[in-house]
Design an enzyme around this catalytic site. Structure first.
Site, short mmCIF file in Angstrom:
data_model
loop_
_atom_site.label_atom_id
_atom_site.label_comp_id
_atom_site.label_asym_id
_atom_site.label_seq_id
_atom_site.Cartn_x
_atom_site.Cartn_y
_atom_site.Cartn_z
N LYS A 11 33.07 -38.84 -96.72
CA LYS A 11 34.08 -38.96 -97.79
C LYS A 11 35.50 -38.91 -97.21
O LYS A 11 35.72 -39.37 -96.10
CB LYS A 11 33.85 -37.88 -98.85
CG LYS A 11 32.41 -37.84 -99.33
CD LYS A 11 32.22 -37.04 -100.56
CE LYS A 11 30.74 -36.97 -100.89
NZ LYS A 11 30.44 -36.35 -102.16
N GLU A 168 20.98 -41.31 -106.31
CA GLU A 168 21.89 -40.17 -106.24
C GLU A 168 22.23 -39.67 -107.65
O GLU A 168 23.23 -40.16 -108.25
CB GLU A 168 23.19 -40.58 -105.56
CG GLU A 168 23.04 -40.89 -104.09
CD GLU A 168 24.28 -40.44 -103.33
OE1 GLU A 168 24.12 -39.69 -102.36
OE2 GLU A 168 25.40 -40.80 -103.71
N GLY A 174 27.10 -32.67 -104.59
CA GLY A 174 28.07 -31.60 -104.31
C GLY A 174 27.89 -30.36 -105.17
O GLY A 174 28.73 -29.47 -105.15
C1 PEP Z 1 27.14 -37.85 -101.64
O1 PEP Z 1 28.33 -37.72 -101.82
O2 PEP Z 1 26.66 -38.98 -101.55
C2 PEP Z 1 26.29 -36.66 -101.56
C3 PEP Z 1 25.00 -36.81 -101.61
O3 PEP Z 1 26.97 -35.46 -101.43
P1 PEP Z 1 26.28 -34.01 -101.26
O4 PEP Z 1 25.22 -34.11 -100.20
O5 PEP Z 1 27.40 -33.12 -100.87
O6 PEP Z 1 25.69 -33.66 -102.59
#
Ligand code: PEP
Length: 255
Positions: A11, A168, A174
């Site tokens: 990110k 996702e 997060g």
């Molecule tokens: C992402 O931002 O794609 C993600 C999976 O973040 P995290 O692993 O921090 O949940």
């Protein structure tokens, strides 16, 4: 053959120093890994050139976090797929929920970016997933189907041949709360079934899961049959932890 992938999404984090340290840490921690597991990191656009120089000789592949859907033009502040390809980028994350939500990217724009990536020979990592509200309404599957359908409609089903899909769930990103392994497996199976029902000989590169994957929950999630890898945010900012997750995956799938 289906690709096994562990992808780190950094990110808007990092500095030149951190990028160097992370790549070196991941490299050192994944030396013993089978070649069937692809290790991918996604630094900011600004750090891609540096990362590309460091990764040149190693096994780590690069993903960009974003692109513009046009190859060139008067789009101040944007970067195109041909430019990314020149930097040795292999993958592009498209449709991440942060881009859909914060930057208002529609299903149609995500589809246009997906096609732009492919037209420069890059493999899109197409992110799909429901919000907490949609989950509570029992609409998770419906949302994923709709997001996937927008890309199939624009790009054609055969375009999925050269793509990775990342499931996702937005509420899991997060938050420290990942989805349950069985739920993940069933959504991944749904995605694969949809693709195969439209094009029987087509095998997706893989369906990977993202949402609070860490060293504690990695084996529970990655052991699921339909899970071909992970897209990892927070835990990928620790090179050692990220490499350990890749090693766990490698052992689980007995590659
Ligand atoms: C992402 O931002 O794609 C993600 C999976 O973040 P995290 O692993 O921090 O949940």
């Amino acid at each position: 053959m289906r690709q096994k992938l562990i992808v780190g999404n950094w990110k808007m984090h990092g500095s030149q120093r951190l990028v160097k340290e992370l790549i070196q840490g991941v490299d050192a921690g994944t030396e013993e890994l089978s070649d069937n597991v692809e290790i991918v990191v996604s630094p900011t656009l600004l750090h891609l050139g540096l990362a590309s120089d460091i990764c040149k000789a190693g096994r780590i592949k690069l993903a960009a976090q974003n692109l513009h859907n046009e190859p060139q033009g008067a789009f101040t502040g944007e970067v195109s797929a041909p430019m990314l390809a020149e930097y040795g980028v292999s993958y592009i994350i498209v449709g991440h929920s942060e881009r859909r939500e914060i930057f208002d990217e529609s299903d149609q724009l995500v589809a246009a970016k997906f096609m732009a990536a492919q037209s420069s020979g890059l493999t899109p990592i197409l992110c799909l997933g429901e919000s907490l509200e949609q989950r509570e309404q029992g609409a998770s599957e419906k949302v994923v189907i709709k997001q996937l359908a927008a890309v199939i409609e624009a790009a054609g089903i055969s375009a999925l041949q050269n793509a990775v899909v990342a499931y996702e769930p937005i509420w899991a990103i997060g938050s420290g709360n990942s989805a349950q392994p069985e739920e993940i497996n069933s959504i991944h199976k749904l995605i694969k079934d949809i693709v195969q029902s439209r094009f029987s000989s087509l095998d997706l590169h893989g369906v990977i899961y993202g949402g609070s994957v860490n060293i504690e929950n990695a084996s529970q999630i990655l052991k699921e049959e339909e899970v071909d890898g992970a897209l990892i945010g927070g835990a990928s900012l620790n090179g050692e932890e990220f490499a350990k997750i890749a090693n766990i995956f490698n052992e689980l799938k007995e590659l």
